[in-house]
Design a protein around this motif. Structure first.
Motif, mmCIF file in Angstrom:
data_model
loop_
_atom_site.group_PDB
_atom_site.id
_atom_site.type_symbol
_atom_site.label_atom_id
_atom_site.label_comp_id
_atom_site.label_asym_id
_atom_site.label_seq_id
_atom_site.Cartn_x
_atom_site.Cartn_y
_atom_site.Cartn_z
ATOM 1 N N LEU A 104 0.841 -1.290 0.000
ATOM 2 C CA LEU A 104 0.072 0.087 0.036
ATOM 3 C C LEU A 104 0.777 1.154 0.125
ATOM 4 C CD1 LEU A 104 -2.789 -1.033 2.423
ATOM 5 C CD2 LEU A 104 -2.601 -1.429 0.023
ATOM 6 N N GLY A 105 0.797 1.741 -1.157
ATOM 7 C CA GLY A 105 1.777 3.002 -1.108
ATOM 8 C C GLY A 105 3.067 2.671 -2.002
ATOM 9 N N CYS A 106 3.033 1.684 -3.094
ATOM 10 C CA CYS A 106 4.051 0.910 -3.335
ATOM 11 C C CYS A 106 5.238 1.713 -4.016
ATOM 12 C CB CYS A 106 3.731 0.083 -4.384
ATOM 13 S SG CYS A 106 3.085 0.489 -6.004
ATOM 14 N N GLY A 107 5.160 3.246 -4.156
ATOM 15 C CA GLY A 107 5.917 4.068 -4.909
ATOM 16 C C GLY A 107 6.611 3.595 -6.323
ATOM 17 N N LEU A 108 7.741 3.344 -6.317
ATOM 18 C CA LEU A 108 8.574 2.714 -7.580
ATOM 19 C C LEU A 108 8.287 1.385 -7.582
ATOM 20 C CD1 LEU A 108 11.230 5.369 -7.899
ATOM 21 C CD2 LEU A 108 9.215 5.258 -9.391
ATOM 22 N N GLY A 109 8.152 0.548 -6.408
ATOM 23 C CA GLY A 109 8.078 -0.828 -6.489
ATOM 24 C C GLY A 109 9.093 -1.510 -5.966
ATOM 25 N N ALA A 110 10.344 -0.953 -5.254
ATOM 26 C CA ALA A 110 11.312 -1.737 -4.887
ATOM 27 C C ALA A 110 11.094 -2.729 -3.772
ATOM 28 C CB ALA A 110 12.415 -0.801 -4.154
ATOM 29 N N ASP A 111 10.493 -2.748 -2.952
ATOM 30 C CA ASP A 111 9.770 -3.668 -2.021
ATOM 31 C C ASP A 111 8.901 -4.658 -2.458
ATOM 32 O OD1 ASP A 111 10.534 -3.042 0.868
ATOM 33 O OD2 ASP A 111 10.122 -1.217 0.230
ATOM 34 N N ALA A 112 8.010 -4.237 -3.515
ATOM 35 C CA ALA A 112 7.442 -5.206 -4.342
ATOM 36 C C ALA A 112 8.009 -6.033 -5.127
ATOM 37 C CB ALA A 112 6.055 -4.409 -4.859
ATOM 38 N N LEU A 113 8.924 -5.510 -5.831
ATOM 39 C CA LEU A 113 9.916 -6.423 -6.677
ATOM 40 C C LEU A 113 10.687 -7.147 -5.973
ATOM 41 C CD1 LEU A 113 11.120 -3.458 -8.930
ATOM 42 C CD2 LEU A 113 9.413 -5.485 -9.720
ATOM 43 N N ALA A 114 11.093 -6.976 -4.807
ATOM 44 C CA ALA A 114 11.782 -7.854 -3.852
ATOM 45 C C ALA A 114 10.895 -9.106 -3.435
ATOM 46 C CB ALA A 114 12.497 -7.235 -2.583
ATOM 47 N N ALA A 115 9.849 -8.634 -3.005
ATOM 48 C CA ALA A 115 8.668 -9.868 -2.655
ATOM 49 C C ALA A 115 8.341 -10.767 -3.651
ATOM 50 C CB ALA A 115 7.434 -9.149 -1.994
ATOM 51 N N ALA A 116 8.093 -10.080 -4.881
ATOM 52 C CA ALA A 116 7.859 -10.976 -6.231
ATOM 53 C C ALA A 116 8.898 -11.883 -6.485
ATOM 54 C CB ALA A 116 7.449 -10.065 -7.358
ATOM 55 N N ARG A 117 10.249 -11.342 -6.304
ATOM 56 C CA ARG A 117 11.440 -12.328 -6.651
ATOM 57 C C ARG A 117 11.352 -13.458 -5.797
ATOM 58 N NH1 ARG A 117 13.893 -7.158 -7.254
ATOM 59 N NH2 ARG A 117 14.459 -6.774 -9.437
ATOM 60 N N ALA A 118 11.039 -13.204 -4.383
ATOM 61 C CA ALA A 118 10.804 -14.218 -3.444
ATOM 62 C C ALA A 118 9.609 -15.113 -3.505
ATOM 63 C CB ALA A 118 11.027 -13.612 -1.918
ATOM 64 N N GLY A 119 8.913 -14.965 -4.600
ATOM 65 C CA GLY A 119 7.669 -15.928 -4.833
ATOM 66 C C GLY A 119 6.483 -15.415 -4.587
ATOM 67 N N ILE A 120 6.420 -14.184 -3.952
ATOM 68 C CA ILE A 120 5.051 -13.765 -3.197
ATOM 69 C C ILE A 120 4.330 -12.987 -4.418
ATOM 70 C CG2 ILE A 120 4.073 -12.101 -1.748
ATOM 71 C CD1 ILE A 120 6.721 -12.472 0.044
ATOM 72 N N ARG A 121 3.019 -13.332 -4.187
ATOM 73 C CA ARG A 121 2.227 -12.368 -5.497
ATOM 74 C C ARG A 121 1.762 -11.186 -4.863
ATOM 75 N NH1 ARG A 121 -0.058 -9.662 -8.529
ATOM 76 N NH2 ARG A 121 -1.763 -10.094 -10.134
#
Length: 395
Positions: A104-121
């Motif tokens: 929530l408030g993902c900005g440019l996606g730095a944390d989301a990309l790391a989570a996606a790389r870890a296999g999280i949707r």
């Protein structure tokens, strides 16, 4: 940059402009702009490409090689989590059983990309249309668009029942000006919404400023402070089922992680100045874990309000820098200048806690001359201004 300029960068002509800008970035801006114009790149596109090239160059320290393909804004880069920190957080979320995550408030996606790389949707929500578009483009560039999708909207309206974990990094800069916001109630999303997430989602993580007042930490939450190579970079609140300990200091050095935990309310013993001084990592200090570090080092404080520890042995630790004390004297510019002249000290490193002295002014006033080096520690001992002459121990 606006959405139209961003769209232009996503065209084949824009990609060529970005490649050309990357080759001239880092030098004189006027020369770089002239080079792109001479290559036939329109002025507006050239300016946008050069801005991205410069931001990507700066972002390499946070994201490594991945920065070369990212789209960035100045404010977004400033608040974005470093790659090594985001990666560790993602691994911890995955280990805790998080399979779907709302950012929530993902900005440019730095944390989301790391989570996606870890296999999280990951389902990202971002209020700013340009930032949301850039986050989606960053997911595509990373080959993670199937695991990280972004919607432009109000983070407070997202249906959190769709996920089993939430990450929230509220904006701490004022839109339009980029000025820092120090009042959590003025964050976006607002602080009461952020802290209320833990009551709605069992696994919630909130990224906060390292200077967060401990009084704002929600009951039962774990507060973690993180440093990278000695720089304090962020704090996070791990809530609900994710909370493991009251306080955690995570020290990342040379790609290794070191963790110190505790209650955050213990007090270290006070004693005299001893042979060795330990300067705790800022993550340890902010997490209020100096007492726990003192226990591990058999150390004591010389002043109850100053976070320097003293010990009889110089023990290696990732949580503090260790210096050997050669001289202890009440602060006197005249006496200190004479001692340094006697030791032929011409170069000094100046550290301080609990001193109002300005290091650079002191350096000038000392009128150093000589070929030796030393470390000066300006502090208080028993409330009295004190200077310690030290030499660092080998790492």
């Amino acid at each position: 940059m606006d959405l139209e300029q961003f769209a232009a960068l996503r065209t084949p002509e824009g990609s060529a402009a970005l490649d050309a800008a990357a080759r001239v970035a880092g030098g004189d801006p006027l020369t770089a702009a002239a080079a792109l114009r001479s290559a036939g790149v329109p002025g507006g596109l050239a300016a946008a490409a050069l801005t991205q090239a410069e931001l990507r160059r700066r972002a390499a320290g946070k994201f490594g090689a991945a920065a070369g393909g990212m789209f960035l804004t100045r404010a977004g880069l400033e608040q974005a989590t470093r790659g090594v920190v985001a990666g560790r957080r993602a691994e911890r979320l995955r280990a805790a059983g998080v399979a779907t995550l709302a950012d929530l408030g993902c900005g440019l996606g730095a944390d989301a990309l790391a989570a996606a790389r870890a296999g999280i949707r990951v389902y990202g929500v971002e209020a700013d249309p340009l930032t949301a578009a850039m986050a989606a483009a960053n997911a595509e560039a990373a080959g993670l668009a199937d695991r990280f999708t972004v919607e432009c909207g109000d983070a407070t309206a997202f249906d959190v029942t769709r996920v089993d974990g939430v990450f929230c990094d509220p904006a701490r800069r004022k839109a339009g000006t980029g000025r820092r916001i120090f009042d959590p109630n003025a964050y976006s999303p607002p602080w009461d919404f952020v802290t209320g997430l833990a009551e709605r989602v069992p696994r919630t993580v909130v990224k906060v400023a390292p200077g967060l007042d401990h009084a704002l930490i929600p009951p039962g939450a774990e507060a973690e402070w993180v440093s990278v190579d000695g720089d304090l970079v962020e704090a996070a609140l791990w809530c609900g089922a994710l909370a493991e300990v009251p306080r955690r200091a995570t020290v990342l050095r040379e790609q290794a992680a070191h963790v110190l935990t505790g209650g955050g309310d213990a007090e270290a013993a006070v004693g005299p100045v001893r042979r060795f001084l330990y300067d705790p990592d800022p993550a340890v200090v902010r997490a209020h874990l100096v007492a726990e570090l003192a226990r591990d080092l058999d150390g004591t404080l010389a002043d109850p309000s100053i976070a320097y520890l003293y010990g009889d042995e110089g023990r290696p630790t990732p949580f503090a820098r260790c210096l050997e004390i050669t001289d202890v004297l009440p602060f006197s510019l005249k006496r200190l200048r004479a001692l340094l002249r006697e030791r032929r000290v011409g170069r000094v490193e100046i550290l301080k806690r609990g001193s109002a002295l300005e290091p650079e002014k002191l350096r000038r006033d000392l009128k150093l001359a000589g070929d030796a080096a030393a470390s000066l520690v300006l502090t208080r001992v028993g409330g009295a201004p004190t200077v310690l002459l030290c030499r660092p121990l080998p790492a």
